[in-house]
Motif scaffolding. Structure first.
Motif, mmCIF file in Angstrom:
data_model
loop_
_atom_site.group_PDB
_atom_site.id
_atom_site.type_symbol
_atom_site.label_atom_id
_atom_site.label_comp_id
_atom_site.label_asym_id
_atom_site.label_seq_id
_atom_site.Cartn_x
_atom_site.Cartn_y
_atom_site.Cartn_z
ATOM 1 N N ILE A 149 0.853 -1.188 0.000
ATOM 2 C CA ILE A 149 0.000 0.000 0.000
ATOM 3 C C ILE A 149 0.889 1.239 0.000
ATOM 4 O O ILE A 149 1.663 1.469 0.932
ATOM 5 C CB ILE A 149 -0.933 0.027 1.223
ATOM 6 C CG1 ILE A 149 -1.801 -1.238 1.256
ATOM 7 C CG2 ILE A 149 -1.820 1.272 1.175
ATOM 8 C CD1 ILE A 149 -2.723 -1.319 2.467
ATOM 9 N N LEU A 150 0.790 2.011 -1.057
ATOM 10 C CA LEU A 150 1.561 3.245 -1.222
ATOM 11 C C LEU A 150 0.616 4.427 -1.044
ATOM 12 O O LEU A 150 -0.409 4.507 -1.712
ATOM 13 C CB LEU A 150 2.198 3.299 -2.609
ATOM 14 C CG LEU A 150 3.080 2.114 -3.010
ATOM 15 C CD1 LEU A 150 3.491 2.240 -4.477
ATOM 16 C CD2 LEU A 150 4.318 2.035 -2.115
ATOM 17 N N SER A 151 0.954 5.336 -0.158
ATOM 18 C CA SER A 151 0.095 6.497 0.059
ATOM 19 C C SER A 151 0.901 7.782 -0.043
ATOM 20 O O SER A 151 2.095 7.818 0.290
ATOM 21 C CB SER A 151 -0.607 6.414 1.419
ATOM 22 O OG SER A 151 0.334 6.405 2.475
ATOM 23 N N ALA A 152 0.240 8.813 -0.518
ATOM 24 C CA ALA A 152 0.873 10.130 -0.634
ATOM 25 C C ALA A 152 -0.199 11.200 -0.510
ATOM 26 O O ALA A 152 -1.233 11.124 -1.183
ATOM 27 C CB ALA A 152 1.606 10.262 -1.972
ATOM 28 N N ASN A 153 0.035 12.164 0.357
ATOM 29 C CA ASN A 153 -0.875 13.296 0.534
ATOM 30 C C ASN A 153 -0.021 14.567 0.659
ATOM 31 O O ASN A 153 0.228 15.062 1.754
ATOM 32 C CB ASN A 153 -1.727 13.094 1.779
ATOM 33 C CG ASN A 153 -2.984 13.952 1.816
ATOM 34 O OD1 ASN A 153 -3.887 13.694 2.598
ATOM 35 N ND2 ASN A 153 -3.062 14.984 0.986
ATOM 36 N N VAL A 210 -5.901 2.718 5.332
ATOM 37 C CA VAL A 210 -4.915 1.670 5.635
ATOM 38 C C VAL A 210 -5.345 0.867 6.860
ATOM 39 O O VAL A 210 -5.264 -0.365 6.875
ATOM 40 C CB VAL A 210 -3.523 2.293 5.855
ATOM 41 C CG1 VAL A 210 -2.535 1.232 6.341
ATOM 42 C CG2 VAL A 210 -3.013 2.933 4.563
ATOM 43 N N ARG A 211 -5.821 1.573 7.901
ATOM 44 C CA ARG A 211 -6.264 0.887 9.123
ATOM 45 C C ARG A 211 -7.423 -0.067 8.838
ATOM 46 O O ARG A 211 -7.462 -1.193 9.342
ATOM 47 C CB ARG A 211 -6.675 1.918 10.179
ATOM 48 C CG ARG A 211 -7.043 1.282 11.525
ATOM 49 C CD ARG A 211 -7.413 2.316 12.571
ATOM 50 N NE ARG A 211 -8.655 3.020 12.254
ATOM 51 C CZ ARG A 211 -8.714 4.298 11.899
ATOM 52 N NH1 ARG A 211 -7.601 5.008 11.795
ATOM 53 N NH2 ARG A 211 -9.874 4.859 11.630
ATOM 54 N N PHE A 270 -2.469 2.008 -4.505
ATOM 55 C CA PHE A 270 -2.105 3.417 -4.324
ATOM 56 C C PHE A 270 -3.311 4.169 -3.806
ATOM 57 O O PHE A 270 -4.410 4.086 -4.374
ATOM 58 C CB PHE A 270 -1.638 4.053 -5.630
ATOM 59 C CG PHE A 270 -1.422 5.546 -5.504
ATOM 60 C CD1 PHE A 270 -0.288 6.036 -4.868
ATOM 61 C CD2 PHE A 270 -2.357 6.450 -5.986
ATOM 62 C CE1 PHE A 270 -0.089 7.411 -4.717
ATOM 63 C CE2 PHE A 270 -2.170 7.818 -5.853
ATOM 64 C CZ PHE A 270 -1.024 8.300 -5.215
ATOM 65 N N CYS A 271 -3.129 4.904 -2.716
ATOM 66 C CA CYS A 271 -4.198 5.775 -2.241
ATOM 67 C C CYS A 271 -3.650 7.192 -2.116
ATOM 68 O O CYS A 271 -2.579 7.413 -1.554
ATOM 69 C CB CYS A 271 -4.788 5.280 -0.919
ATOM 70 S SG CYS A 271 -3.624 4.811 0.368
#
Length: 345
Positions: free
Chosen positions: A6-10, A23-24, A66-67
């Motif tokens: 899981i790749l996240s970017a904000n 993710v949780r 990806f989120c």
């Protein structure tokens, strides 16, 4: 064991998303599954462009999720060294997943307007999910929960997608038709439970009340000769003039099958790329009203890779009659394919 990366970017200069909650919820879903020991979730946050190849190489995931924010034709929003937005283009993502197509089975782009990236990545990855418009946090999280509830119950990817959409719909959220899937059948999927690929739903909804959405703003005849080359063979090709049959007289399924069987006999390191392209064309041909341009694009891609194969020059004569009929069925836009096998009209 299936690895889920899981790749996240904000980025700082984009609207705040509930990515930690997503993710949780995915992790909680796994803990409730009796098959939890068969999956591993790996999370990486504040992802930068340079991280992509490193994380995929290091973790070798089965599923890449990806989120974050999407920007339509401009690509996906990752972070730069200062935490600000840096877009990664669709073409760059295609090249990236070309390198990891042997390991990755599924890519889920839980970001606004990511349908374009999903369709492009599908050239190399068998199952890709993207969003056809803006999607709010609540809908995005519910889709993830539904998708992984099915996955952790050992359902196939089509079922996972359907359950994700249903999870949105059950909550009364009008964005249930926003997720889109591009999928082709492979041996790792359960044959007895695979549903036919669904045609894309063009329903559009703009109701994102109560949450941030995951988007950011941002002719003539030819004569002469040519050289046909492969890895270990070279042949002179003299263009031959050919008359095309009437399109309605062509049994496209028979001609397509013949082309596929001839090319399947070639020795090439691009075998999977060729098969992916043929699978995309086959999927479209089976539709009641196939998009001939999509078929032509997929066939052109398959032939591009096949041209590099050992023995392609010797297969040209066998390909010619079948490609002539296929080109007639495809129409004027695709007469250019004839040149690949030394023909002209």
């Amino acid at each position: 064991m299936k690895k889920i990366l899981i790749l996240s970017a904000n980025p700082k200069n984009t609207s705040n998303l509930r990515l930690d909650e997503e993710v949780r919820e995915i992790k909680n879903t796994l803990q409730l599954s009796p098959h939890r020991n068969e999956f591993e979730i790996i999370t990486e946050s504040a992802v930068q462009v340079d991280d992509l190849t490193r994380f995929l190489s290091q973790h070798q995931p089965t599923i890449v999720h990806f989120c974050g924010h999407g920007s339509g034709t401009d690509g996906l929003a990752l972070e730069d060294n200062f935490g600000h937005q840096q877009l990664v283009s669709t073409q760059s993502l295609v090249k990236l997943f070309d390198l990891f197509q042997e390991e990755v089975e599924c890519v889920l782009l839980n970001a606004c307007y990511s349908k374009e990236q999903a369709a492009a990545i599908h050239q190399h990855i068998d199952c890709v999910v993207g969003m056809n418009q803006a999607i709010g946090d609540r809908a995005a999280i519910k889709f993830s929960v539904g998708f992984y509830t099915a996955l952790f119950s050992e359902r196939n990817y089509q079922d996972c997608f359907d359950m994700g959409c249903t999870a949105i719909d059950l909550q009364g959220i009008p964005e249930y038709a926003t997720p889109q899937i591009k999928i082709r059948r492979r041996s790792y999927q359960k044959q007895q439970s695979i549903n036919p690929t669904k045609s894309e739903n063009n329903h559009m909804s703009n109701n994102n009340q109560g949450s941030q959405n995951r988007s950011v703003s941002i002719g003539g005849s030819v004569t002469g000769s040519a050289i046909q080359t492969g890895d270990s063979n070279t042949a002179n090709i003299n263009y031959q003039q050919v008359s095309l049959p009437a399109p309605e007289s062509v049994d496209i399924q028979a001609e397509f099958t013949a082309l596929r069987e001839i090319i399947a006999k070639l020795e090439t390191s691009d075998r999977r790329k060729i098969e992916n392209a043929f699978a995309d064309a086959q999927e479209e041909i089976k539709k009641p009203q196939p998009d001939k341009d999509e078929v032509g694009e997929a066939l052109n891609r398959a032939l591009k890779y096949a041209k590099k194969a050992e023995g392609f020059a010797s297969a040209i004569e066998k390909l010619q009659p079948h490609l002539s009929k296929t080109t007639a069925w495809l129409g004027d836009n695709w007469h250019k394919l004839l040149g690949l096998v030394g023909l002209t009209i």
